[in-house]
Design an enzyme around this catalytic site. Structure first.
Site, PDB file in Angstrom:
ATOM      1  N   ASN A 174       0.831  -1.197   0.000  1.00  0.00           N
ATOM      2  CA  ASN A 174       0.000   0.000   0.000  1.00  0.00           C
ATOM      3  C   ASN A 174       0.865   1.247   0.000  1.00  0.00           C
ATOM      4  O   ASN A 174       1.962   1.268   0.567  1.00  0.00           O
ATOM      5  CB  ASN A 174      -1.031   0.003   1.138  1.00  0.00           C
ATOM      6  CG  ASN A 174      -0.453  -0.241   2.517  1.00  0.00           C
ATOM      7  OD1 ASN A 174       0.518  -0.970   2.676  1.00  0.00           O
ATOM      8  ND2 ASN A 174      -1.046   0.375   3.512  1.00  0.00           N
ATOM      9  N   GLU A 193       0.317   5.316   0.655  1.00  0.00           N
ATOM     10  CA  GLU A 193      -0.655   6.299   1.138  1.00  0.00           C
ATOM     11  C   GLU A 193      -0.295   7.714   0.695  1.00  0.00           C
ATOM     12  O   GLU A 193       0.786   7.971   0.157  1.00  0.00           O
ATOM     13  CB  GLU A 193      -0.741   6.201   2.672  1.00  0.00           C
ATOM     14  CG  GLU A 193      -1.236   4.823   3.100  1.00  0.00           C
ATOM     15  CD  GLU A 193      -1.556   4.707   4.570  1.00  0.00           C
ATOM     16  OE1 GLU A 193      -1.069   5.539   5.375  1.00  0.00           O
ATOM     17  OE2 GLU A 193      -2.314   3.766   4.911  1.00  0.00           O
ATOM     18  N   GLU A 227      -3.151  -4.698  -2.981  1.00  0.00           N
ATOM     19  CA  GLU A 227      -3.743  -5.539  -4.026  1.00  0.00           C
ATOM     20  C   GLU A 227      -3.753  -4.804  -5.369  1.00  0.00           C
ATOM     21  O   GLU A 227      -3.399  -5.353  -6.412  1.00  0.00           O
ATOM     22  CB  GLU A 227      -5.192  -5.906  -3.666  1.00  0.00           C
ATOM     23  CG  GLU A 227      -5.341  -6.719  -2.402  1.00  0.00           C
ATOM     24  CD  GLU A 227      -5.560  -5.863  -1.157  1.00  0.00           C
ATOM     25  OE1 GLU A 227      -4.885  -4.822  -1.018  1.00  0.00           O
ATOM     26  OE2 GLU A 227      -6.383  -6.254  -0.325  1.00  0.00           O
ATOM     27  N   CYS A 278     -10.680  -2.650  -4.079  1.00  0.00           N
ATOM     28  CA  CYS A 278      -9.832  -3.729  -4.603  1.00  0.00           C
ATOM     29  C   CYS A 278     -10.680  -4.891  -5.113  1.00  0.00           C
ATOM     30  O   CYS A 278     -10.342  -5.520  -6.119  1.00  0.00           O
ATOM     31  CB  CYS A 278      -8.853  -4.205  -3.538  1.00  0.00           C
ATOM     32  SG  CYS A 278      -7.592  -2.969  -3.204  1.00  0.00           S
TER      33      CYS A 278
END
Ligand SMILES: O=c1ccn([C@H]2C[C@H](O)[C@@H](CO)O2)c(=O)[nH]1
Ligand SMILES: [Zn+2]
Length: 138
Positions: A47, A49, A60, A96
């Site tokens: 991930n 951010e 994902e 996702c």
């Protein structure tokens, strides 16, 4: 295409290592993902951010988008593994699930895991039954 336990073990190891690359200074919730293609290539994701929270990208989607950016086509994928530091195997967000439903076959296995060894095998269709799809023009 059925996926062996060894394949999932490999993918999970890659996802676990990708998780360490996560840029998550706002949530401090690090997630890793790994994707296997029909021709045996593996793509990982973490991930990423942003201070504009809505721009945060999940592990994902990072894995799926990097595979597409490398030339993969929808349907080229055979399995996805996702891992995070959760009590139960991590549960992918709605965004996702929608992206998986467009880029992956309904039956594609998805292995959800946590750092402590708990796993749950599911599928793209089970994660998002009745998903929204637009007709694609040739
Ligand atoms: O399956 C998930 C769930 C959450 N996140 C990320 C998004 C955000 O950066 C952080 C907190 O939601 O975790 C993922 O990458 N995958
Ligand atoms: Zn997500």
């Amino acid at each position: 295409m059925p996926v062996s336990t060894t394949t999932f073990t490999d993918l999970l190891a890659l996802a676990r290592s990708a998780r360490k690359q996560a840029y998550a200074p706002y949530s401090n919730f690090l997630v890793g993902a790994a994707l296997l293609t029909r021709d045996g290539r593996q793509f990982s994701g973490c991930n990423v951010e942003n201070a504009s929270y809505g721009l945060c990208n999940c592990a994902e989607r990072t894995a799926l988008f990097s595979a597409i950016a490398a030339g993969c086509q929808p349907g080229d994928f055979v399995a996805l593994a996702v891992i995070a530091d959760t009590d139960h195997p991590v549960s992918p967000c709605g965004a996702c699930r929608q992206v998986m439903s467009e880029l992956c076959d309904d039956a594609m296995p998805v292995l959800l895991a946590n750092l402590h060894g708990a796993t749950q095998e599911t599928s793209v269709a089970a994660l998002l039954p009745g998903s929204f799809k637009l007709p694609l023009s040739a």
